[in-house]
Each structure stands twice: as C-alpha cells, then as structure tokens.
Design an enzyme around this catalytic site. Structure first.
Site, short mmCIF file in Angstrom:
data_model
loop_
_atom_site.label_atom_id
_atom_site.label_comp_id
_atom_site.label_asym_id
_atom_site.label_seq_id
_atom_site.Cartn_x
_atom_site.Cartn_y
_atom_site.Cartn_z
N ARG A 288 0.80 -1.22 0.00
CA ARG A 288 0.00 0.00 0.00
C ARG A 288 0.83 1.27 0.00
NH1 ARG A 288 -4.91 -2.03 4.03
NH2 ARG A 288 -5.92 -3.31 2.44
N GLU A 376 -6.65 -2.16 16.56
CA GLU A 376 -5.89 -1.06 15.99
C GLU A 376 -5.39 -0.08 17.05
OE1 GLU A 376 -6.43 2.20 12.35
OE2 GLU A 376 -8.01 0.73 12.75
#
Length: 558
Positions: A288, A376
């Site tokens: 990414r 996260e």
C-alpha cells in the site's frame, strides 16, 4: 450514575467484542461500552475487504510464511512477538468464526482464499459480495449477546481512564443522549477504540475513529509506539459520486478480477514503481505504501486523472464475469450510475489505518497496571506498514488475548475511589457556553492541517508548520470545555473530540518530524530512502502534560 464491572472494554468493534466474549468466557463480568451502537461503530463493520490468515485450505501454507510477509511489509520495525501472535493464532480465530456461521466464501468445500498485495500466496478469506466486515460484526454481536456477563452500553463516550496510585481502576464517561456524567469502576480496562483516521480530510473511518484510545492511554500514563505511521489506502474512491458504499471497496474487485491502474494517459504505470517495492513480482502486488507513492507521483507529474487521482479500469473484463464475481454489488453501483464494463472510475489515496498505538506486552498489557489494549489501538505488530488483510485478523486475535488477560488481572481486585475520578468529573462539570471557535469547524480545520502537512508525503518544513498550526488550534479551543444547549450537546462532544484529536495530531507530527528517513507509510521527501540508523521504534509518553519522544531498539520489549 455509577457502574461497576470486573472488566471495562472501551470500544465495541471487532476487537472490543472479541475481548468482551473472551473475558466473559473466563468468568468475568464485562461492561462493553461504545459511543455508537454496540457492534455498529468503528472500523470492523465498515470493512468490505479480506482477512489474512494461513489456513492452507486451497494452497499449502503455514503461519510462519504469513509472518515472513508481515515482517517484510513492516520494514524492520515490527515487534516480532506481536506479529507472531497475529499470524500463529489467526487460523484458530477464523475457524471459530466459521463455527459461529460467519459465512466465509467457499469453493469445492474449502474456505476460499484470495491473493492480496504483499502476500507470497493466496491467503485472504472473505465473505462474498463485499460483506466481510458487516458479517464479522453481526456474528460477534450475536455471540456477545449469549453471555449474561456482558453488559452492553452504547451512547457512552469515555472521557478519561481513572488511575489510582498508577493503576487503572475504571473510567469517567459522558452519556451522550442525556448529558449525564457516568463513573465506571473496573478491576481492569481494555482500550479497543480503533485508530485515528478521522484526523484526515479524506478518510475511510466512521466518525468515532478520532484517536480517542491513544489519547486515553497517554493521559493514563501509558506509552505509545510508531505514531508516525498512518497508512493511506491507495485506491480510495474519488469519482464519480458514490453514495452508501465504502470508499475503499475496490481492492476485492482488483484481487478477483485483475483491475488495471491507469494514469491520465490511460497507460498502466505500476510496473514503473516496482523497483521501490521488494514485494513486487511484476503483477499487482505493490504494497500500500508503494501504490500510494505511485498514484501520487503520477498526479504530481501531470499524468493524473481529471479529479487528481488515477483511473481504475475493469473494461477488459467481460460483463458476465464482473456480475458473477460481485452480483448484487453491480446493481448498487448501477444505482450510482457506474458501469464497470464500460467506464473506469477514479481512485486516490485515502487515510485508512494506523500502525502505531499503545505499546503492549504479549499479554496486551500496557505499562500501566490494569490497562490493556487490542486491535488497531495497539502499536508495534505491523511496523512501518501493515500487510493487506491483517487488520481484522489483528482485531480478532488481539481482542481475544486482551480479554483473557484482562479477566485474569481482574481477579486481583480493584481500587476505585471517587477522589481518583474527580479530575475528569470536574472537567465535565466545568463545561460552559463561552466565546470561541465553532468546534465542528475547528475539526475540519485540523483535518486540513493533517492532510496538507502530515499526509502521505512529508517534509520537515511542512511538519514544523503543522505543529505550529496544531498548537494554535489547542490555544483557540482552550482548556475549558465548551457547551451548547440541551442534554444532547454536539458542541460539547466536538470539543471533547478536539481535546483528543489535538493531542494525537501533535504526537503524529512530532514523531514524523523526528524520523529523518522514508520507511513504509512514512515518506519524507526531504529524506528519501531508508536509513539503517532509523531501524528503531519511537516511544511517546506524557511528561508534565506534554508528549515526549525517545527511541528504542526495533521490536523492543514493552
């Protein structure tokens, strides 16, 4: 109002719900709190993507291969203990979700696995028709509902974690709809609030992804790690207008159908950037960070699409094949005037995930006794760049571990006192109507600063200017909460969000300014290329109310 529980879980996305389930399985009473509806806020429910796990159902695989790819994507900064937990325990969590009827796509009796960027083989499971996140959330909600020991409370915004003699003993919250202050006594606390992508103007987040957990952890005395590494998803939807669908929906289309990225000249360009990415093999496997770089540089060179991104084209795919792969999604796209068989769409990088977060042990304990983190909200496992598909795996695996650890810690008893909660209670009580900037407009102002100066590509000059802008915003909003009228008070909510967002934005910019190299998702245009001297993690903590930085050996022990 005062509530009591063995374990308080803050955040009810995938990680939080799994933590609550595991803590309840261990016999603890659990309060699962979220400012949204339980299981319907955060990142998991919005994820339409794939889940990376070494099941070996269709292609021989082993968790150590998954780990190797995770470490390679992390560019030397992963905490290998956490990364190994993610990869080794992922299969058990995915098979448990399968037993709970989540609905993983199957082929010939086997769970199907797609090949995602950065992986050495097909490894990513999914639920058909872009339904992975909603299916995972629905399944976990149903499981959490089966435990009498899990009390689910939505509409609850946690303002501060309460510590007594350096130990986490609960929290103070605002009941959003009534405006009432709520104190919560807990023998252990789990932060499962997700990431910080709402800090950016273009983001894939729900509105409660403002970095709350990082700010809560810091103010409670916990350390953060790798805060300079927000991840930008390279092909977030840009144009034409798309209503009611996830802006990061395009990756599954690319995996299954082989969509092509084209520049403004309608030429494929990914191969031009493959040398920057040691995971590339000439196919669509740019990780990414590299794909974000490629699209941005094409646009900067005047070769972007009309809206400033790149074209994503499926026009080489037969219409019947597109419909076979994504049936009902094709109809929803048609309602938006999009026909993939005849027209390309425009995509561009969008803030999507954060690699940094609370620094934890393999038991997911922070350096504050009684305080845990998962999902996260945790930093370290992904290093400088998260491997595609690891997010939901991380939520499930880390949530389960944190819930187990929090339940074990709760057996030691708590130490609640009203005096320890007084600071946060008084903060809410001090809210008043006063002159000052509109908090909602100030959030937009902060998002612009972060997007323009602390985005995917940075310079020392921009980062220093961003810190000045962030300090100015902090002065403008002041230390006294602003309030409006009525029990449901969006002015107060926005001010409380800003309190967290300003702190976290400052930490991200500080860490990015200090790291004078380019690595993974952190790209310094004034310091191109990786520097071996920076194969270290940056640790953040609050001292005298201000964030400070220090370095530790990469993957250093928490």
């Amino acid at each position: 109002m005062h509530l009591e529980s063995d374990v308080l879980v803050i955040g009810a996305g995938g990680a939080g719900m799994y933590a609550a389930i595991e803590a309840a399985r261990a016999g603890a009473s659990v309060l699962l709190a979220d400012r949204s509806l339980i299981g319907r806020g955060g990142a998991t429910v919005m994820a339409q993507m794939t889940v990376a796990v070494a099941l070996g159902e269709q292609t021989p695989d082993h968790w150590e291969h998954h780990l190797a790819d995770t470490l390679a994507a992390g560019r030397g900064l992963c905490d290998e203990r956490l990364a190994a937990i993610l990869c080794e325990e992922g299969p058990a969590r995915i098979r448990e979700m399968d037993a709970w009827k989540v609905g993983w796509a199957r082929e010939d009796g086997h769970i199907k696995q797609a090949h995602a960027p950065g992986h050495d083989r097909p490894r990513c499971v999914y639920v058909d028709f872009l339904a992975t996140g909603p299916a995972v959330s629905r399944t976990l909600r149903a499981q959490a509902h089966k435990f009498d020991g899990v009390r689910r409370v939505g509409d609850l915004m946690i303002v501060d974690i309460v510590t007594r003699d350096g130990v986490a003993v609960g929290a103070v919250a605002l009941h959003v709809s009534s405006g009432e202050t709520v104190t919560i006594a807990a023998k252990s606390v789990v932060i499962a609030t997700g990431g910080l992508t709402r800090l950016y103007r273009r983001n894939s987040a729900s509105l409660n992804m403002s970095g709350d957990g990082y700010a809560l952890a810091l103010r409670a005395g916990a350390e953060l790690v790798d805060m300079e590494f927000p991840q930008f998803f390279p092909i977030g939807h840009l144009a034409p207008r798309l209503v009611g669908m996830d802006p990061i929906m395009w990756d599954p289309f690319r995996y299954k159908l082989g969509g092509k990225l084209l520049n403004g000249e309608m030429r494929e360009f990914e191969a031009d950037y493959a040398a920057r990415d040691n995971r590339s093999d000439g196919a669509y496997v740019l990780t990414r960070d590299t794909a974000t770089y490629a699209i941005t540089k094409e646009a900067e060179a005047g070769r972007g699409s009309p809206a400033g991104g790149a074209w994503l084209s499926f026009m080489h795919i037969p219409p019947a094949e597109i419909r076979a792969a994504f049936g009902p999604v094709v109809d929803r796209l048609a309602e938006n005037g999009i026909d993939l068989a005849t027209t390309p769409i425009e995509v561009a990088p969008i803030a999507h995930y954060h690699m940094g977060g609370a620094r934890v042990t393999p038991d997911f304990a922070t350096n504050v006794p009684g305080l845990f983190a998962c999902g996260e909200a945790v930093g370290g496992a992904n290093g400088a760049n998260r491997l595609s598909g690891n997010a939901i795996t991380e939520a499930l695996v880390f949530g389960a571990r944190a819930g187990q650890s929090a339940a074990a810690r709760a057996k030691a008893g708590g130490g609640w006192s009203d005096a320890a909660a007084r600071g946060a209670v008084d903060l809410l009580a001090s809210a008043k109507r006063r002159a000052g900037p509109n908090p909602a407009a100030t959030i937009v102002r902060l998002q612009a600063v972060m997007a323009d100066k602390v985005g995917a590509f940075r310079t020392g000059e921009k980062l220093a200017a961003a810190l000045d802008d962030i300090d100015a915003i902090a002065r403008d909003i002041g230390a006294t909460p602003m309030r409006g009228e009525g029990p449901f008070d969006p002015v107060l909510l926005d001010w409380l969000d800003l309190r967290n967002m300003v702190l976290v934005a400052r930490v991200v910019a500080m860490a990015a300014l200090a790291r004078t190299e380019s690595r993974g998702a952190h790209q310094r245009e004034d310091f191109p290329g990786m520097d071996d001297n920076w194969t270290v993690n940056q640790i953040v903590e609050l001292k005298n109310g201000a964030p400070t930085l220090r370095v530790a050996a990469a993957g250093g022990r928490a």
